[in-house]
Design a protein around this motif. Structure first.
Motif, short mmCIF file in Angstrom:
data_model
loop_
_atom_site.label_atom_id
_atom_site.label_comp_id
_atom_site.label_asym_id
_atom_site.label_seq_id
_atom_site.Cartn_x
_atom_site.Cartn_y
_atom_site.Cartn_z
N ASN A 69 0.87 -1.14 -0.02
CA ASN A 69 0.10 -0.04 0.18
C ASN A 69 0.79 1.05 -0.19
O ASN A 69 0.40 2.32 -0.37
N ILE A 70 2.11 1.18 0.62
CA ILE A 70 2.91 2.34 0.48
C ILE A 70 3.39 2.74 -0.82
O ILE A 70 3.89 3.98 -1.17
N LEU A 71 3.65 2.01 -1.67
CA LEU A 71 4.20 1.85 -2.97
C LEU A 71 3.69 3.01 -3.90
O LEU A 71 4.53 3.58 -4.59
N PRO A 72 2.49 3.02 -4.16
CA PRO A 72 1.98 4.03 -4.91
C PRO A 72 2.27 5.51 -4.55
O PRO A 72 2.57 6.31 -5.42
N ASP A 73 2.58 5.36 -3.27
CA ASP A 73 2.87 6.82 -2.48
C ASP A 73 4.26 7.40 -2.80
O ASP A 73 4.69 8.64 -2.90
N LEU A 74 5.30 6.31 -2.94
CA LEU A 74 6.58 6.54 -3.06
C LEU A 74 6.79 7.25 -4.26
O LEU A 74 7.85 8.11 -4.23
N LYS A 75 6.14 7.08 -5.41
CA LYS A 75 6.65 7.51 -6.89
C LYS A 75 6.27 8.97 -6.80
O LYS A 75 6.88 9.82 -7.71
N PHE A 76 5.37 9.58 -5.86
CA PHE A 76 5.22 11.03 -5.85
C PHE A 76 6.15 11.74 -4.80
O PHE A 76 5.90 12.97 -4.59
N LYS A 77 6.96 11.10 -4.03
CA LYS A 77 7.94 11.52 -2.98
C LYS A 77 9.10 12.16 -3.96
O LYS A 77 9.52 11.92 -4.95
N ASN A 78 9.70 13.31 -3.28
CA ASN A 78 10.82 13.66 -3.79
C ASN A 78 12.09 12.98 -3.35
O ASN A 78 12.83 13.18 -2.26
N TYR A 79 12.46 12.10 -4.27
CA TYR A 79 13.79 11.17 -3.87
C TYR A 79 15.04 12.00 -3.53
O TYR A 79 15.61 11.67 -2.41
N ASN A 80 15.23 12.84 -4.21
CA ASN A 80 16.59 13.73 -4.09
C ASN A 80 16.36 14.41 -2.55
O ASN A 80 17.60 14.40 -1.92
N TYR A 81 15.15 14.68 -2.30
CA TYR A 81 15.13 15.35 -0.65
C TYR A 81 15.30 14.26 0.23
O TYR A 81 16.29 14.53 1.24
N TYR A 82 14.79 13.11 0.26
CA TYR A 82 14.83 12.12 1.02
C TYR A 82 16.38 11.33 1.05
O TYR A 82 16.80 11.01 2.05
N SER A 83 17.00 11.44 -0.11
CA SER A 83 18.20 10.97 -0.18
C SER A 83 19.24 11.90 0.34
O SER A 83 20.26 11.34 1.11
N LYS A 84 19.31 13.12 0.27
CA LYS A 84 19.86 14.19 1.21
C LYS A 84 19.74 14.06 2.57
O LYS A 84 20.71 14.24 3.34
N SER A 85 18.49 13.76 3.03
CA SER A 85 18.29 13.91 4.27
C SER A 85 18.94 12.38 5.04
O SER A 85 19.42 12.72 6.11
N ALA A 86 18.72 11.37 4.10
CA ALA A 86 19.75 10.12 4.70
C ALA A 86 20.96 10.58 4.76
O ALA A 86 21.47 9.97 5.90
N TYR A 87 21.59 10.92 3.64
CA TYR A 87 23.28 11.07 3.93
C TYR A 87 23.31 11.97 5.02
O TYR A 87 24.37 11.93 5.80
#
Length: 86
Positions: free
Chosen positions: A44-62
């Motif tokens: 159920n979370i998978l469809p929501d992931l495609k609308f997330k800003n991957y670059n933002y979350y990637s930078k936050s993780a790093y």
């Protein structure tokens, strides 16, 4: 500890609602908390992931890795803890 390996690579993660994991994600904004008690919950979370800003979350993780979840930081806390009892 695998979560921190992903952070070091700048990879956001999907974690279960387990309190320690959810706390890390909520404080770092480096991924997503999902209901992982069933395959449907994860699905159920998978469809929501495609609308997330991957670059933002990637930078936050790093940044979470650089600023908090790394051996240099943990070793300071470990040494302080040990020094209290030696």
């Amino acid at each position: 500890n695998k979560i921190f390996d992903y952070f070091a690579l700048g990879k956001p993660v999907v974690v279960s609602k387990a309190k320690p994991l959810a706390r890390i994600i909520n404080s770092s904004d480096a991924g997503f908390v999902a209901d992982c008690e069933s395959p449907e919950g994860v699905f159920n979370i998978l469809p929501d992931l495609k609308f997330k800003n991957y670059n933002y979350y990637s930078k936050s993780a790093y940044n979470a890795f650089l600023n908090h979840y790394n051996w240099e930081n943990d070793s300071k806390h470990l040494i302080e803890f040990v020094e209290k009892y030696i």
